[in-house]
Design a protein around this motif. Structure first.
Motif, PDB file in Angstrom:
ATOM      1  N   ASN A  55       0.806  -1.214   0.000  1.00  0.00           N
ATOM      2  CA  ASN A  55       0.000   0.000   0.000  1.00  0.00           C
ATOM      3  C   ASN A  55       0.843   1.270   0.000  1.00  0.00           C
ATOM      4  OD1 ASN A  55       0.755  -0.980   2.563  1.00  0.00           O
ATOM      5  ND2 ASN A  55      -0.800   0.254   3.595  1.00  0.00           N
ATOM      6  N   TRP A  56       2.057   1.170   0.546  1.00  0.00           N
ATOM      7  CA  TRP A  56       2.940   2.348   0.613  1.00  0.00           C
ATOM      8  C   TRP A  56       4.317   1.926   0.122  1.00  0.00           C
ATOM      9  CZ3 TRP A  56       1.514   6.335   4.819  1.00  0.00           C
ATOM     10  CH2 TRP A  56       2.159   7.551   4.584  1.00  0.00           C
ATOM     11  N   SER A 159      10.896   0.857   1.023  1.00  0.00           N
ATOM     12  CA  SER A 159       9.432   0.911   1.074  1.00  0.00           C
ATOM     13  C   SER A 159       8.952   1.068   2.516  1.00  0.00           C
ATOM     14  CB  SER A 159       8.833  -0.365   0.485  1.00  0.00           C
ATOM     15  OG  SER A 159       9.175  -0.496  -0.873  1.00  0.00           O
ATOM     16  N   CYS A 162       3.928  -2.692   3.462  1.00  0.00           N
ATOM     17  CA  CYS A 162       3.278  -3.684   2.616  1.00  0.00           C
ATOM     18  C   CYS A 162       2.266  -4.446   3.473  1.00  0.00           C
ATOM     19  CB  CYS A 162       4.295  -4.652   2.011  1.00  0.00           C
ATOM     20  SG  CYS A 162       5.287  -3.922   0.678  1.00  0.00           S
ATOM     21  N   TYR A 188      -7.849   3.914  -0.100  1.00  0.00           N
ATOM     22  CA  TYR A 188      -6.709   4.707  -0.563  1.00  0.00           C
ATOM     23  C   TYR A 188      -7.090   5.611  -1.727  1.00  0.00           C
ATOM     24  CZ  TYR A 188      -3.409   2.395   2.511  1.00  0.00           C
ATOM     25  OH  TYR A 188      -2.744   1.955   3.628  1.00  0.00           O
ATOM     26  N   ASP A 189      -7.938   5.114  -2.611  1.00  0.00           N
ATOM     27  CA  ASP A 189      -8.427   5.952  -3.704  1.00  0.00           C
ATOM     28  C   ASP A 189      -9.121   7.194  -3.160  1.00  0.00           C
ATOM     29  OD1 ASP A 189      -7.729   5.280  -6.285  1.00  0.00           O
ATOM     30  OD2 ASP A 189      -9.336   3.820  -6.541  1.00  0.00           O
ATOM     31  N   LYS A 226       4.439   9.905  -5.384  1.00  0.00           N
ATOM     32  CA  LYS A 226       3.674   8.705  -5.783  1.00  0.00           C
ATOM     33  C   LYS A 226       4.037   7.516  -4.883  1.00  0.00           C
ATOM     34  CE  LYS A 226       2.939   9.995 -10.636  1.00  0.00           C
ATOM     35  NZ  LYS A 226       3.398  11.397 -10.499  1.00  0.00           N
ATOM     36  N   ASP A 229       0.241   3.439  -3.440  1.00  0.00           N
ATOM     37  CA  ASP A 229      -0.370   2.776  -4.596  1.00  0.00           C
ATOM     38  C   ASP A 229      -1.739   2.238  -4.189  1.00  0.00           C
ATOM     39  OD1 ASP A 229      -1.110   1.368  -6.818  1.00  0.00           O
ATOM     40  OD2 ASP A 229       0.455  -0.154  -6.665  1.00  0.00           O
ATOM     41  N   ALA A 233      -0.234  -2.947  -5.654  1.00  0.00           N
ATOM     42  CA  ALA A 233       0.629  -3.863  -6.411  1.00  0.00           C
ATOM     43  C   ALA A 233       1.898  -4.193  -5.632  1.00  0.00           C
ATOM     44  CB  ALA A 233       1.001  -3.254  -7.757  1.00  0.00           C
ATOM     45  N   ARG A 235       5.609  -4.732  -5.089  1.00  0.00           N
ATOM     46  CA  ARG A 235       6.781  -4.298  -5.833  1.00  0.00           C
ATOM     47  C   ARG A 235       7.927  -5.274  -5.562  1.00  0.00           C
ATOM     48  NH1 ARG A 235       6.886   0.969  -7.672  1.00  0.00           N
ATOM     49  NH2 ARG A 235       8.904   0.310  -8.495  1.00  0.00           N
TER      50      ARG A 235
END
Length: 276
Positions: A55-56, A159, A162, A188-189, A226, A229, A233, A235
């Motif tokens: 998420n981050w 990061s 997660c 998050y959106d 950015k 996310d 996803a 990473r």
């Protein structure tokens, strides 16, 4: 957002990154979001855990210096406040020093508590530098402290968070997990498109005053870089970098392929489940 997908989400706060790993393994919790380092250690040692999203994937971390510490080279022989050996601030500080050509052996790492405690220790002159989140940058400027390094500049693969669950949850609570991930995506959106509301809620949650600039600072940095996310996803490249960093710093003995620690199927199902 949980009710939209028929899942009851109960939040539990932990004071360290190791406690939730133990709670997840024991079955006391079903999922948690955390800096990947400690979880990668547990996974590498055989724990039945999986990353199901990030998420981050960016890192809003900053290395702050006292007024008389203007460069990384000025830290030689001086103390850096962290929260313990192999902690997130400790590892970030080590990697930031290396990126700037300073040997971590040339500084003194001191346990100075949590993020806010570490910043207060720096402001009080107890330590000469500290690594913590970027939300303290406005206060640092006000106090005449220096910004020595930012994670997105010196450690771009570092990061912040997660999402982790257990193999047991994936097998026995798969539908609930998928719904949980879909709710996270919507959440998050919403946060990324409702700046003022999100900042106000953050201040309320953290019991901060309406004038505290920290939440707005970290929000704007995360958006600009950015760092968040909403599609969660995983990473792989960043997880692999963190794993290799742990090996490089002696936390782990052997390099592994982190793809074995990721299960992206529940997230893919959540993407299909999402409702407008």
């Amino acid at each position: 957002f949980g009710s939209k997908y028929g899942v009851d989400i109960k939040m539990v706060e932990f004071k360290s990154s190791t406690a939730p790993v133990k709670a997840l393994i024991s079955g006391d919790i079903d999922v948690f979001t955390v800096f990947p380092g400690g979880t990668l250690v547990a996974m590498s040692r055989g724990a039945g855990l999986k990353f199901v999203g990030c998420n981050w994937p960016g890192a809003s971390y900053t290395l702050y210096g006292a007024a008389d510490v203007k460069t990384m080279a000025d830290l030689k022989g001086k103390s850096i406040g962290v929260s313990g050996p192999n902690s997130t601030p400790n590892l970030f500080a080590i990697e930031a020093l290396r990126a700037k050509g300073v040997d971590p052996k040339d500084v003194i790492f001191a346990n100075a508590g949590g993020g806010a405690d570490r910043f207060r220790a720096l402001a009080a002159g107890i330590v000469k530098a500290t690594a913590t989140t970027g939300e303290f940058e406005p206060e640092a400027v006000k106090r005449g402290l220096n910004i020595l390094a930012r994670a997105h500049d010196v450690t771009p693969n570092f990061s912040r968070n997660c999402i982790v669950t257990s193999d047991k949850v994936i097998a026995t609570k798969r539908d609930q997990l998928i719904r949980f991930l879909a709710a996270n995506m919507d959440g998050y959106d919403y946060a990324l498109t409702h700046r003022d509301e999100t900042i106000a809620f953050s201040r309320k949650l953290a019991e901060l005053t309406a004038e505290d600039p920290g939440p707005a600072s970290i929000y704007d940095e995360a958006v600009a870089q950015k760092a968040i996310d909403p599609l969660l996803a995983p990473r792989i490249d960043r997880l692999q970098w963190i794993h290799d960093m742990l090996v490089r710093n002696g936390v782990l003995d052997t390099k592994r392929d982190v793809k074995a620690f990721v299960d992206d199927a529940p997230r893919q199902a959540a993407l299909k489940m999402r409702k407008p």
